[in-house]
Design a protein around this motif. Structure first.
Motif, short mmCIF file in Angstrom:
data_model
loop_
_atom_site.label_atom_id
_atom_site.label_comp_id
_atom_site.label_asym_id
_atom_site.label_seq_id
_atom_site.Cartn_x
_atom_site.Cartn_y
_atom_site.Cartn_z
N ILE A 1 0.83 -1.21 0.00
CA ILE A 1 0.00 0.00 0.00
C ILE A 1 0.86 1.25 0.00
O ILE A 1 0.51 2.28 -0.60
CB ILE A 1 -0.99 -0.01 1.19
CG1 ILE A 1 -2.21 0.85 0.85
CG2 ILE A 1 -0.33 0.43 2.47
CD1 ILE A 1 -3.04 0.36 -0.30
N ALA B 1 -8.27 -1.47 2.36
CA ALA B 1 -7.54 -1.99 1.20
C ALA B 1 -8.50 -2.45 0.12
O ALA B 1 -8.29 -2.18 -1.08
CB ALA B 1 -6.63 -3.15 1.63
N VAL C 1 -6.38 4.91 1.73
CA VAL C 1 -4.96 4.62 1.93
C VAL C 1 -4.52 5.13 3.29
O VAL C 1 -3.79 4.47 4.03
CB VAL C 1 -4.11 5.25 0.81
CG1 VAL C 1 -2.61 5.19 1.15
CG2 VAL C 1 -4.35 4.53 -0.52
N ALA D 1 -3.27 -2.54 -4.11
CA ALA D 1 -4.27 -2.63 -3.04
C ALA D 1 -4.77 -4.07 -2.90
O ALA D 1 -5.02 -4.54 -1.77
CB ALA D 1 -5.43 -1.69 -3.33
#
Length: 406
Positions: A228, A288, A325, A385
Motif C-alpha cells: 500500500i 484496502a 490509503v 491494493a
C-alpha cells in the motif's frame, strides 16, 4: 532511569519536534512543482526519469531507518539527530549544485538518509520524556503539524520558484535544516541516559531478526504495508506529470495536490476513532478492499475514456482513494509492531526498512510506466491494493486461528 521528564508540555518543544519531523515532507513535496523545469535544466532524456528525484529520497530513508534505529539506542538521541542533519545538509548541497540527473539523484539519496534521522528519533525523544495521556497529547500535536506539512510544501516550492527558481528550493531546505539543527543544539537536552543505552551486537540483531521472521502474521502485515505504501509512492511519482502534463494545470498543481493531501490527513485523524469501533484488522482490510474496488471501477471508466477521464472525476477518485490509503498506514504499522515489545527499536527499524524498500520498487515501476494517460497510476492502485488486502487477510486468518486455539 534518569531521563528528563518535564512537568508540562512546552510549546517550543512541540514546534521543534514538528519542524524536525516535517523535514521529510518538505524535502519530498516541495520539489514536486519543480520537476518539469528541473528535467529541462538537467537535460533528462526520458521524461519519466525525473520521477526518480522523488523515489531516491524514499530509498535513502529506508537505508537511514536502519542506521538510526540502532545508533539512537547505542549512542543517544542527540548524536543521531546531529548525524542526520549533517548528512541532509551534504545531500542538499549536492542537489543544489547538480548539473546532471545522476548527481541530483545522489544528492536526493543523501537527503533521504539524512532526513530519516530527525523523522525517526523525534518519536524516541518524545517517548523518553512523556508517558500516558501527556505523551499522547504531545504526539497528537506534533503529528497534526506533520500531517499538514505535505499540504503546504508544494505551495512553498511553487512560491520559491515564482520568486527565484527551482534551485532556490534547495537553498530553502538548507536554511531550514541549519535553523532546526542550531535550535535543537541550543534548546534540547539529551533524553537517553548513558546507563540506559544498549550496545550494538550482531548476534543480538540476528536473534531479533530470526524472532521477527517466526511471527508470520507480522511478516504479512509488513508485506501489506509495503504494497500500500508502494501505491502511495506511485501516486507521488505520477501526480505531477498527470496534473501538469495531461491536464495542463501549471501553477494550479500545488493547490490541487493540497486538496488531495487533506483527504489523506483527514483519514489519519479519523482513524483514531474508527479503529476503536471496527478494530485495526477489520479496518485495514476494509480500507484496502475499498481502494481496490474504487480503482477497478476507475480503471474501467478510464479505459472507456481512452485513458484521460475528466479532471473532476479523477480528483474525486483520488480524494476517496487517498482517504482509504490513509486509514491503513497507522493500523498496519501498529499490527506489525505488536509482537515485538522487547525489541521495539530494532523491529521498528527493520519494519520501516523492508516496507519502504518494497514500496520504492513498486512505486518506481508505477511512475516509470506513465504513458500520457492515468491508466498506469490507476492500475498500480488496483493491483497493489489487492496485494495488500491479500496479505492482510492472511495475517488476520493466522491471528484468528491463534486466538481460537488458546
Amino acid at each position: 532511569m534518569t531521563q528528563i521528564r518535564p512537568s508540562h508540555v512546552s510549546g517550543e518543544f512541540i514546534a521543534l519536534m514538528a519542524l524536525l519531523m516535517c523535514m521529510v515532507a518538505l524535502c519530498i513535496d516541495a520539489v514536486l512543482p519543480a520537476l518539469g523545469p528541473m528535467a529541462a535544466d538537467l537535460n533528462v532524456g526520458a521524461s519519466n526519469n525525473i520521477q526518480l528525484v522523488v523515489s531516491t529520497v524514499f530509498a535513502g530513508m529506508a537505508v537511514g531507518q536502519l542506521i538510526y534505529g540502532f545508533l539512537a539506542d547505542a549512542k543517544g538521541r542527540k548524536t543521531s539527530i546531529y548525524l542526520g542533519i549533517a548528512i541532509f545538509l551534504c545531500g542538499t548541497l549536492v542537489a543544489l549544485w547538480a548539473d546532471t540527473l545522476e548527481m541530483m539523484l545522489l544528492g536526493r539519496f543523501l537527503q533521504g538518509i539524512g532526513a530519516a534521522g530527525p523523522r525517526t528519533i523525534t518519536l524516541a525523544i518524545i517517548r523518553d520524556q512523556y508517558k500516558g495521556d501527556q505523551m499522547a497529547r504531545v504526539l497528537s500535536l506534533v503529528m497534526t503539524v506533520f500531517i499538514l506539512s505535505p499540504v503546504v510544501a508544494p505551495l512553498i516550492g511553487q512560491g520559491v520558484m515564482w520568486l527565484f527558481g527551482w534551485r532556490e528550493i534547495f537553498i530553502f531546505l538548507l536554511v531550514l535544516a541549519v535553523i532546526s539543527g542550531v535550535w535543537f543544539w541550543l534548546r534540547q537536552p539529551e533524553t537517553l541516559a548513558v546507563e540506559d543505552r544498549v550496545q550494538f551486537s550482531v548476534g543480538e540483531t540476528v536473534k531479533s531478526l530470526s524472532s521477527m521472521l517466526q511471527a508470520r502474521a507480522a511478516v504479512y502485515y509488513v508485506l501489506a504495508l509495503g504494497f500500500i505504501f508502494g501505491a502511495f509512492i506511485g501516486f507521488i511519482n505520477s501526480v505531477q506529470p498527470v496534473m501538469q502534463g495531461i491536464y495542463q494545470m501549471g501553477s494550479m498543481f500545488p493547490a490541487l495536490f493540497a486538496t488531495l493531501t487533506v483527504s489523506f490527513a483527514g483519514a489519519s485523524y479519523l482513524n483514531s476513532r474508527l479503529v476503536m469501533r471496527f478494530g485495526a484488522q477489520r479496518l485495514a482490510l476494509m480500507a484496502a478492499l475499498s481502494v481496490a474496488g474504487l480503482s477497478f471501477i476507475m480503471l474501467l471508466l478510464s479505459w472507456i475514456l481512452q485513458g484521460v477521464p475528466p479532471l473532476w472525476l479523477l480528483m474525486i477518485y483520488l480524494w476517496c482513494t487517498l482517504f482509504f490509503v490513509g486509514l491503513q498506514f497507522g493500523n498496519l504499522n501498529a499490527m506489525a509492531m505488536e509482537p515485538f515489545g522487547r525489541i521495539a527499536g530494532v523491529a521498528s527499524a527493520i519494519i520501516g526498512n523492508v516496507s519502504t524498500m518494497l514500496a520504492v520498487v513498486f512505486g518506481t515501476v508505477v511512475g516509470q510506466l506513465f504513458n500520457g494517460t492515468v491508466l498506469p497510476l490507476v492500475t498500480g492502485f488496483t493491483l497493489l491494493a489487492l496485494g495488500a488486502a491479500f496479505f492482510i487477510h492472511k495475517a488476520n486468518s493466522i491471528q484468528l486461528v491463534s486466538a481460537s486455539s488458546r
